[in-house]
Design a protein around this motif. Structure first.
Motif, PDB file in Angstrom:
ATOM      1  N   UNK A   1      16.057 -14.097  22.603  1.00 36.47           N
ATOM      2  CA  UNK A   1      15.850 -14.952  23.780  1.00 36.47           C
ATOM      3  C   UNK A   1      16.967 -15.952  24.103  1.00 36.47           C
ATOM      4  N   UNK A   2      17.696 -16.435  23.084  1.00 38.37           N
ATOM      5  CA  UNK A   2      18.688 -17.491  23.348  1.00 38.37           C
ATOM      6  C   UNK A   2      20.035 -17.154  22.713  1.00 38.37           C
ATOM      7  N   UNK A   3      21.109 -17.564  23.372  1.00 42.11           N
ATOM      8  CA  UNK A   3      22.455 -17.313  22.867  1.00 42.11           C
ATOM      9  C   UNK A   3      22.720 -18.052  21.562  1.00 42.11           C
ATOM     10  N   UNK A   4      22.092 -19.195  21.358  1.00 47.57           N
ATOM     11  CA  UNK A   4      22.276 -19.930  20.108  1.00 47.57           C
ATOM     12  C   UNK A   4      21.855 -19.066  18.920  1.00 47.57           C
ATOM     13  N   UNK A   5      20.715 -18.387  19.073  1.00 47.86           N
ATOM     14  CA  UNK A   5      20.228 -17.509  18.007  1.00 47.86           C
ATOM     15  C   UNK A   5      21.142 -16.290  17.824  1.00 47.86           C
ATOM     16  N   UNK A   6      21.637 -15.758  18.926  1.00 48.84           N
ATOM     17  CA  UNK A   6      22.573 -14.626  18.856  1.00 48.84           C
ATOM     18  C   UNK A   6      23.819 -15.043  18.080  1.00 48.84           C
ATOM     19  N   UNK A   7      24.387 -16.192  18.442  1.00 50.98           N
ATOM     20  CA  UNK A   7      25.606 -16.678  17.807  1.00 50.98           C
ATOM     21  C   UNK A   7      25.384 -16.957  16.328  1.00 50.98           C
ATOM     22  N   UNK A   8      24.275 -17.586  16.017  1.00 53.73           N
ATOM     23  CA  UNK A   8      23.946 -17.886  14.625  1.00 53.73           C
ATOM     24  C   UNK A   8      23.799 -16.594  13.819  1.00 53.73           C
ATOM     25  N   UNK A   9      23.102 -15.623  14.359  1.00 51.98           N
ATOM     26  CA  UNK A   9      22.907 -14.345  13.678  1.00 51.98           C
ATOM     27  C   UNK A   9      24.206 -13.578  13.492  1.00 51.98           C
ATOM     28  N   UNK A  10      25.054 -13.577  14.519  1.00 53.03           N
ATOM     29  CA  UNK A  10      26.341 -12.886  14.409  1.00 53.03           C
ATOM     30  C   UNK A  10      27.234 -13.566  13.373  1.00 53.03           C
ATOM     31  N   UNK A  11      27.163 -14.891  13.291  1.00 49.64           N
ATOM     32  CA  UNK A  11      27.938 -15.615  12.277  1.00 49.64           C
ATOM     33  C   UNK A  11      27.516 -15.224  10.872  1.00 49.64           C
ATOM     34  N   UNK A  12      26.212 -15.166  10.646  1.00 50.52           N
ATOM     35  CA  UNK A  12      25.703 -14.754   9.333  1.00 50.52           C
ATOM     36  C   UNK A  12      26.074 -13.305   9.031  1.00 50.52           C
ATOM     37  N   UNK A  13      25.974 -12.451  10.047  1.00 54.12           N
ATOM     38  CA  UNK A  13      26.298 -11.040   9.858  1.00 54.12           C
ATOM     39  C   UNK A  13      27.789 -10.869   9.551  1.00 54.12           C
ATOM     40  N   UNK A  14      28.655 -11.603  10.237  1.00 50.22           N
ATOM     41  CA  UNK A  14      30.096 -11.508   9.992  1.00 50.22           C
ATOM     42  C   UNK A  14      30.421 -11.947   8.564  1.00 50.22           C
ATOM     43  N   UNK A  15      29.795 -13.033   8.155  1.00 48.99           N
ATOM     44  CA  UNK A  15      30.034 -13.535   6.796  1.00 48.99           C
ATOM     45  C   UNK A  15      29.624 -12.490   5.760  1.00 48.99           C
ATOM     46  N   UNK A  16      28.452 -11.875   5.954  1.00 45.97           N
ATOM     47  CA  UNK A  16      27.952 -10.900   4.986  1.00 45.97           C
ATOM     48  C   UNK A  16      28.666  -9.557   5.068  1.00 45.97           C
ATOM     49  N   UNK A  17      28.858  -9.050   6.286  1.00 41.78           N
ATOM     50  CA  UNK A  17      29.357  -7.684   6.465  1.00 41.78           C
ATOM     51  C   UNK A  17      30.879  -7.557   6.473  1.00 41.78           C
ATOM     52  N   UNK A  18      31.577  -8.643   6.754  1.00 41.90           N
ATOM     53  CA  UNK A  18      33.039  -8.576   6.796  1.00 41.90           C
ATOM     54  C   UNK A  18      33.642  -9.438   5.693  1.00 41.90           C
ATOM     55  N   UNK A  19      33.402 -10.751   5.755  1.00 42.38           N
ATOM     56  CA  UNK A  19      34.005 -11.646   4.769  1.00 42.38           C
ATOM     57  C   UNK A  19      33.421 -11.461   3.375  1.00 42.38           C
ATOM     58  N   UNK A  20      32.188 -10.990   3.297  1.00 44.30           N
ATOM     59  CA  UNK A  20      31.548 -10.786   2.002  1.00 44.30           C
ATOM     60  C   UNK A  20      31.922  -9.483   1.326  1.00 44.30           C
ATOM     61  N   UNK A  21      32.714  -8.674   1.966  1.00 42.09           N
ATOM     62  CA  UNK A  21      33.099  -7.373   1.403  1.00 42.09           C
ATOM     63  C   UNK A  21      34.493  -7.465   0.801  1.00 42.09           C
ATOM     64  N   UNK A  22      34.616  -7.214  -0.485  1.00 41.02           N
ATOM     65  CA  UNK A  22      35.903  -7.322  -1.159  1.00 41.02           C
ATOM     66  C   UNK A  22      36.985  -6.434  -0.548  1.00 41.02           C
ATOM     67  N   UNK A  23      36.690  -5.179  -0.142  1.00 41.90           N
ATOM     68  CA  UNK A  23      37.752  -4.361   0.456  1.00 41.90           C
ATOM     69  C   UNK A  23      38.384  -4.993   1.700  1.00 41.90           C
ATOM     70  N   UNK A  24      37.654  -5.890   2.367  1.00 43.26           N
ATOM     71  CA  UNK A  24      38.197  -6.571   3.543  1.00 43.26           C
ATOM     72  C   UNK A  24      38.965  -7.809   3.123  1.00 43.26           C
ATOM     73  N   UNK A  25      38.341  -8.684   2.327  1.00 41.30           N
ATOM     74  CA  UNK A  25      38.958  -9.973   2.007  1.00 41.30           C
ATOM     75  C   UNK A  25      40.085  -9.872   0.997  1.00 41.30           C
ATOM     76  N   UNK A  26      40.235  -8.765   0.306  1.00 38.23           N
ATOM     77  CA  UNK A  26      41.326  -8.643  -0.657  1.00 38.23           C
ATOM     78  C   UNK A  26      42.695  -8.714   0.030  1.00 38.23           C
TER      79      UNK A  26
END
Length: 129
Positions: free
Chosen positions: A91-116
């Motif tokens: 319903x709200x962009x704030x929730x979308x942004x918050x969810x995408x931030x958490x997803x980016x942290x987990x799915x991109x920054x949290x993956x060693x093959x990416x952050x290495x």
């Protein structure tokens, strides 16, 4: 640059999760683009509207991303981009942004093959878990 390469070589912008996730290279425009909409009257549901994309697609990163995917992939949007289609129901962009931030942290920054490959220093520190 990534979009140009995908256009020239006709590569599909699918990530490691295929239809169920966002492409690692395409992720940040959706995150920053959702922040652009915070406080606006445009709803996440409207982000899939072709008329809105045509009118304001050059102004908003989120709409640019939707437009690019629509140009590159064939078939119904909900079939090839399930995650983005589901996000349009929030319903709200704030929730979308918050969810995408958490997803980016987990799915991109949290993956060693990416952050290495990132250079860590005093501004961007890394502590092993």
């Amino acid at each position: 640059l990534c979009q140009q390469l995908q256009r020239i070589y006709k590569l599909e912008p699918a990530g490691s999760h295929g239809v169920w996730g966002l492409d690692d290279f395409q992720f940040l425009p959706f995150y920053f683009g959702s922040a652009q909409f915070i406080g606006s009257e445009t709803t996440p549901a409207a982000s899939l509207d072709k008329g809105l994309i045509d009118r304001e697609g050059d102004e908003y990163l989120y709409l640019q991303g939707i437009r690019f995917i629509s140009e590159m992939k064939r078939g119904p949007f909900f079939e090839h981009s399930r995650q983005l289609y589901d996000i349009s129901g929030v319903p709200r962009w704030e929730k979308v942004n918050q969810g995408l931030g958490k997803m980016y942290k987990a799915e991109v920054l949290g993956k060693f093959p990416v952050v290495q490959h990132l250079v860590f220093g005093s501004l961007l520190s890394f502590s092993s878990a």
